[in-house]
Design an enzyme around this catalytic site. Structure first.
Site, PDB file in Angstrom:
ATOM      1  N   TYR A  72       0.820  -1.208   0.000  1.00 23.04           N
ATOM      2  CA  TYR A  72       0.000   0.000   0.000  1.00 23.04           C
ATOM      3  C   TYR A  72       0.862   1.270   0.000  1.00 23.04           C
ATOM      4  CZ  TYR A  72      -3.947  -3.059   1.170  1.00 23.04           C
ATOM      5  OH  TYR A  72      -4.904  -4.040   1.164  1.00 23.04           O
ATOM      6  N   LYS A  87       3.546 -15.208   4.013  1.00 23.34           N
ATOM      7  CA  LYS A  87       3.688 -16.117   2.870  1.00 23.34           C
ATOM      8  C   LYS A  87       5.175 -16.385   2.635  1.00 23.34           C
ATOM      9  CE  LYS A  87       1.431 -17.717   0.017  1.00 23.34           C
ATOM     10  NZ  LYS A  87       0.981 -19.142  -0.134  1.00 23.34           N
ATOM     11  N   ASP A 112      -2.854 -18.032   3.129  1.00 16.03           N
ATOM     12  CA  ASP A 112      -3.959 -18.770   2.534  1.00 16.03           C
ATOM     13  C   ASP A 112      -4.530 -19.800   3.502  1.00 16.03           C
ATOM     14  OD1 ASP A 112      -1.504 -20.040   2.343  1.00 16.03           O
ATOM     15  OD2 ASP A 112      -1.824 -20.830   0.335  1.00 16.03           O
ATOM     16  N   ASP A 132     -11.500  -8.452   7.011  1.00 17.32           N
ATOM     17  CA  ASP A 132     -12.803  -8.439   6.350  1.00 17.32           C
ATOM     18  C   ASP A 132     -13.429  -9.828   6.362  1.00 17.32           C
ATOM     19  OD1 ASP A 132     -12.522  -5.778   5.870  1.00 17.32           O
ATOM     20  OD2 ASP A 132     -12.583  -5.891   3.701  1.00 17.32           O
TER      21      ASP A 132
END
Length: 348
Positions: free
Chosen positions: A136, A186, A218, A246
């Site tokens: 970001y 990850k 994941d 979320d």
């Protein structure tokens, strides 16, 4: 008297912040309030999503209660002027590096969760998300490859100081709860995540009383819907934290139920519901204000040292929900203001 900066923003932001303000006013805590435009409202008022006067007020305030930013009317602007840049700018300018996002199922909302009630009832966790690094804030843009193809790029990067800082925050949160911390990354495919994992493990040596485990992003997403009760505190980077929080919101019934705190090194921060501006329902008076009200409770606890008052607000929300108060996102028919009324009635 503590000064609270109200940044209602766009969409349903003003509607839900108004209800949080009602709750704070009713408690007579000696707070003072000042408001300023931000996001699309900031652009309309001053030609920028984060006007200088708004940033100055945010710097002066003891706590910031934020609504939401995002307005399709400004989608055609260059990225630096779009409403969403306001929240990124506040995080950067105020050093708000630590985002705390609790996810807990309130009694009575088991049927609103996307999970089976017996699974959903086990959810009581907090996601600690790093806020000022990752893709970001990395170098980004569009360019052409050697053979003339258009290509977009976003740099994911963390340095060891950034990782250690958020790791210490997460371990401290874990110490205040069940002393269990899961670090999500990850590391199997990303060098950024390998550094993340290495530094979190190094910091963990300073917290031998906290059980640290590591999990790929994941797998963490899968485990959140398979067996969310296994999680207590989760620490992760900016992008993974955005996605997982979320996901957690639907596990507890609605994105309209999740508050958040974005804190600097001193505990001063910005407090906001995670639901966004929801332009499709803006102005209809049907948005769920609970996340904004619970964000105000987090502000009382983390920035204003008013833990008892925070407990009262959280208990009032729980009591209102327990009594059957529901907005449309929870399967009910109460308006935004009526849900605020229910919380105020439970506040006593």
């Amino acid at each position: 008297m503590p000064l609270i900066c109200l940044l209602a923003g766009d969409g349903i932001g003003p509607e839900v912040v108004a209800q949080a303000r009602r709750v704070l006013d009713a408690m007579a805590l000696g707070l003072t309030f000042d408001e300023a435009p931000v996001g699309g409202a900031g652009y309309r008022a001053a030609g920028h999503p984060l006007p200088p006067a708004t940033l100055a007020l945010a710097r002066r305030a003891d706590g910031i209660l934020f609504g939401a930013v995002g307005d399709p009317a400004f989608d055609g602007l260059e990225r630096a002027l779009r409403p969403e840049q306001a929240i990124l700018g506040l995080r950067k300018e105020l050093g708000l590096f630590a985002n705390l996002r609790p996810a807990k199922l309130f009694a009575g909302l088991e049927g609103a969760s996307a999970l089976r009630p017996e699974i959903a009832g086990a959810i009581d966790l907090i996601i600690v998300r790093e806020l000022t690094g990752d893709v970001y804030f990395g170098d980004k843009g569009q360019r052409h490859t050697a053979d003339g193809l258009r290509q977009g790029y976003d740099l994911m990067a963390y340095d060891e100081r950034e990782v250690a800082r958020i790791a210490h925050t997460a371990f401290a949160v874990a110490r205040s709860r069940k002393r269990r911390l899961v670090s999500v990354d990850k590391a199997n495919v990303l060098e950024t995540s390998q550094l993340w994992r290495d530094i979190v493990a190094e910091v963990g040596a300073d917290y031998p009383d906290v059980a640290l485990t590591h999990m790929y992003a994941d797998n963490a997403a899968m485990q959140l819907v398979r067996a969310p009760g296994q999680f207590d505190v989760v620490v992760t980077g900016n992008m993974f934290g955005d996605i997982l929080s979320d996901l957690a919101s639907m596990c507890v019934g609605s994105i309209g139920m999740l508050p958040s705190a974005s804190l600097d090194a001193t505990g001063k921060g910005l407090f906001e519901p995670i639901h966004g501006s929801a332009p499709d329902i803006a102005g209809k008076g049907i948005a769920n204000p609970c996340a904004a009200i619970l964000s105000a409770a987090m502000m009382l606890r983390h920035s204003l040292d008013m833990a008892r008052a925070a407990d009262r607000v959280e208990a009032a929300v729980a009591a209102a929900l327990g009594g059957g108060a529901r907005t449309a996102d929870l399967g009910g028919a109460l308006s935004t203001a009526a849900m605020g009324d229910a919380v105020l009635a439970a506040l006593g």
